[in-house]
Enzyme design. Structure first.
Site: not given
Lengths: 598, 598
Positions: A296, A440-442, A447
């Site tokens: 992140r 991406y990555e949440g 977030q």
């Protein structure tokens, strides 16, 4: 035609005056990060990425990756040779542990280098970037045998690494994972399932790729608590370290995407592939978060880094392109038109880019320092404070960094007018590449929920209270100096943030109120955190100027940009607060069918 | 996989309760626009675009246009057949003058249809869309012979039309035009020069394309005052209306663009092509603005229309996709996860889309009504008021409509998570297509300067004062009714707008202050104008509900969405005002080289 120059001077200024690198010489790893060493990393690393990686950025976008019938994937022309140089030069090993062949430098130094690398070629940078997450998980949770077997070659870059979370039915909600892991008599597992959106999942840059895969063991509960993490090499590794036969994992297809065409985004089919448990069974979520948190921060850096390249090109274009005349009267009568730089609205977009990019750079590097301190500071309290701060700021760096990155790239494209929309000029690629980082990555919505749903309340609100204290103290201290006006305005924005935080506390009886205000709150915290960075830069610049040190023009630019941030960005704080105070009612009132009643 | 349903019900509501179509039956052209006729246009036209144009939208993007060695251009598969149906069905002739074969319907009705057409296939809609601008110029400025020769076949769609302004060195600044027009003995001109970014410049949909070209006659001054407008057919037209030989204009290349791949964007080379002056020599700028103003309203509509399709698909996905659980507790225990609709942040994005799209639809249609009234109202004062309003609002419709369109399309893509980034799902196309609308027909920064630099001060500020009066009166009237809360909040936003306007008046001594605040002011005016539309919709919905008329669920949705707009969007007004009051100093302070001093 596009260009990129690593922002070495600004990075050095931030490391010295915002991060205060020299104050941490007592922290393990920092002793080696002398000003000379850091300068060498910035200068030489910056030169490497600008000369080797940037020239294949646009061509890599246009060519993309190719999957062949046998499931192998070819990266764009030049990627393989550039990767070889990258491995040989050792730029990937800066902050990796010395025990596994890394250089053991602070994370803050490698973060500075990574920004440059992403700016030069985001799709390329993702190949080693994804390996970093896998390395972090193995360093933290791998058995000594696993570490010995995989880490040295992953650290050196000889082998790649991936993170396998997503499945067709399962994105954010990892409880929905269907990939199964069947235990075998020899202690290994047979992994079966389909993983999608696997960045760098298959390619021709390395002889082996070490996949870290989330899967469920038999009888595991049907929730995220049932997940385990496995290490699954693409090619089996013999005990002597040599490569054995292919494992039963293959690339079923590669995605056709909006951007990052140079990176292969794969569907990976696991057909009883051999894997080994990493850490404890059903503790995969915790191990995953080790990868994820590192990733992140890296994605937040992508937002900044891609936008930096877009911004630099827009500045150049604004200097080169002549169109119209200054509102205050012709600036260059000998020319048929003035440059775009005379137009206040062009400058508005560029100043906004400059203010956010330099502020986000400071925030990313200050955040990276907290990662170092969290792991390496000698004092317990210092480690805890660093852990609290980076826990709080990770969603801000990811979510605000990438939202702003996309906006700044879009603005930079706008400076080009119609030429910005044409592939040849390169600007539209930055917008397409920057777009994925918000997802991406949440997603950035995830977030924001991590921030307001978890991080705010954790330990009785300890982290946000610490953040409030730091901002309040630095504002108070600055109010008697040359940055007094900035400090007063930042204090006001802090007040809005505190009021919004209080509002959450008073309205938590309906949890939807938290979800409804999550994204505005993340951006409000972003304004105040980047505001804190600008306060530090303004204080430092004023002090240096006063002392007659440093480059006066550079310091003046810092002070002007801080003023821009105060006048143009800090006022957004009140608007975010009022959006939060709107609450959830109007959002949740309509039945879904009324969203398409038009 | 993507879908599109024309928003007929909402359009009908707007026409009836915001535009008040039935009140204008005395205006020429409106008598034919009976509720039944309008319903038929919306229903049948909507069905046509959904069934014929939408199915070739995604495939058209993926295939793009192809230029052949002889300079001819092939449009994507299916475009030619669909265009034939479009011409045969007469959907392109709705509001064209009856004298030239049009149906003479009000502009407001054809605007409603055009929104649907653009939503279904923006790249396709641009082919007839560009012809509309050329038609408008010939109707206003063409000689009777020119009108007779070109207009009937352009109106029917048998021939295409283009607008040729841009050259490599000349975008916004039309004074830099180099294309030359040499007068010939027979009254024609030889046109020589290169035009770029010519949408629909060459294609296989029509037998002929009528180019309207800006060029300079010998001795014309080196500024925009030296520009003349010419009509240059691709194929010469004989006196009997039959086609003659090819004119000396050819497509040198087509651009590779970020989006709108189905439309051919051409470099057109004029090599002594034969053309005829349209209107007076060196009065080309005025004629150009006739094309341009129509085009700007059409581009504003593009922002709304593309975002509408993206929004509709995001709503569908949010209903279909299950991920995670409601914050207030599991909503559907029999399913493994709840739908995305339970998540407040997903709803925040969708409600924001709904609020802006329905508000912008009302603004575009109310704006189209002003175009009708400007030309056709019987009363002088009514014509002038309409002209003032549409002059003021054209940059808002274009600039705010397209900025919001891009943002809403981006949010809709975001709802899809990783799937939004993959071509197959279709969402990334909407973002790429929407992006151009912020750039062409005058960038949004140019729109904002048109607003604050020209429109605000024109006739002593008559237009903005009229707008203030309308908003204030409608707020005052609504404050005693069920929309009182909305009216109070809108009044507050109006106050911010008035304060910002006053600030400009007090700080005009430095013209850069106007330029520095132009874009925030455009958005501030956008918030208040769309706010006025929501006030009208809220007042009408409450009255209908009170009277027990209409669909209660639809009216409730209007009231909830108005509340969302009040709570979430109107607070932005204060932030825009404070940005404007920041002025130009911080923007203009740095020398260009300090923008790349990092």
């Amino acid at each position: 035609m596009p260009q990129y120059t690593p922002p070495v001077r600004d990075t050095r200024f931030v490391l010295e005056h915002v991060v205060g690198l020299s104050r941490y010489a007592n922290v393990p790893g920092f002793a080696g990060a002398t000003p000379d060493t850091v300068d060498a990393v910035l200068e030489e690393g910056g030169r490497f990425v600008a000369e080797v990686l940037f020239p294949i950025n646009q061509s890599g976008d246009q060519e993309g990756c190719t999957r062949h019938e046998d499931g192998s994937v070819t990266t764009p022309t030049g990627f393989k040779e550039a990767y070889k140089q990258f491995v040989e030069s050792g730029w990937g090993t800066l902050s990796a542990p010395e025990a596994f062949g890394g250089q053991g430098m602070p994370h803050v130094v490698s973060t500075a280098f990574q920004e440059f690398m992403i700016s030069a070629n985001m799709a390329f940078a993702m190949y080693p970037g994804l390996a970093h997450g896998a390395i972090a998980a193995l360093v933290a949770k791998g058995s000594p045998e696993q570490q010995e077997k995989y880490l040295p070659k992953m650290v050196s870059g000889e082998w790649g690494g991936t993170m396998n979370l997503t499945e067709p039915q399962c994105g954010t909600d990892l409880g929905l994972i269907r990939t199964r892991a069947e235990p075998q008599a020899d202690g290994s597992y047979k992994i079966t399932g389909t993983k999608i959106f696997i960045s760098a999942g298959e390619h021709d840059l390395t002889d082996n790729i070490i996949h870290l895969v989330l899967a469920k063991t038999p009888g595991a509960p049907d929730s995220s608590k049932g997940i385990s993490l496995f290490v699954v090499p693409k090619v089996m590794v013999n005990d002597d370290g040599s490569l054995g036969e292919r494992n039963a994992v293959s690339c079923g297809s590669i995605e056709h995407k909006m951007g990052i065409h140079g990176n292969s985004t794969c569907v990976l089919n696991y057909d009883g592939a051999t894997g080994w448990l990493v850490g404890e069974e059903m503790k995969g979520l915790a191990a995953m978060f080790i990868m994820m948190n590192a990733a992140r921060l890296g994605v937040g850096l992508q937002g900044l880094a891609v936008a930096e390249t877009a911004y630099q090109n827009a500045v150049q274009y604004a200097e080169d392109r002549r169109q119209g005349r200054a509102l205050t009267g012709t600036a260059e009568p000998d020319e048929k038109a003035d440059t775009l730089f005379v137009h206040p609205d062009v400058r508005r977009m560029l100043m906004n880019g400059k203010a956010w990019l330099e502020g986000l750079r400071a925030l990313c590097l200050w955040g990276a320092l907290q990662v170092d301190l969290e792991h390496s500071a000698e004092d317990d309290a210092e480690r805890q404070e660093a852990a609290d701060l980076i826990g709080l700021l990770t969603p801000v760096i990811k979510g605000v960094g990438t939202d702003k990155g996309y906006q700044i790239a879009t603005d930079a494209q706008q400076v080009y007018g119609g030429h910005g929309y044409i592939q040849e000029w390169g600007m539209e690629q930055y917008v397409r590449d920057a777009r994925i980082a918000m997802i991406y990555e949440g997603t950035n919505g995830v977030q924001a929920m991590d921030l307001v749903g978890r991080k705010l309340a954790m330990n009785g609100g300890r982290a946000i209270q610490l953040f409030f204290k730091i901002v309040a103290q630095e504002c108070a201290a600055a109010k008697s100096g040359p940055a007094a006006d900035f400090a007063t305005r930042l204090e006001k924005a802090l007040g809005e943030l505190q009021a919004a935080t209080m509002w959450f506390m008073g309205n938590i009886s309906n949890p939807n109120n938290i979800g409804a205000g999550a994204v505005p709150y993340m951006h409000l915290l972003g304004v105040v955190s980047v505001g804190l960075m600008w306060l530090r830069m303004a204080v430092a610049a004023a002090a240096l100027k006063d002392a007659g040190e440093g480059d006066a023009a550079f310091l003046d630019a810092k002070l002007v940009t801080a003023r821009f941030f105060a006048e143009r960005v800090l006022p957004e704080a009140g608007s975010y607060r009022r959006q939060i105070e709107g609450g959830a009612e109007a959002l949740m009132a309509l039945p879904p069918e009324m969203f398409r009643a038009a």
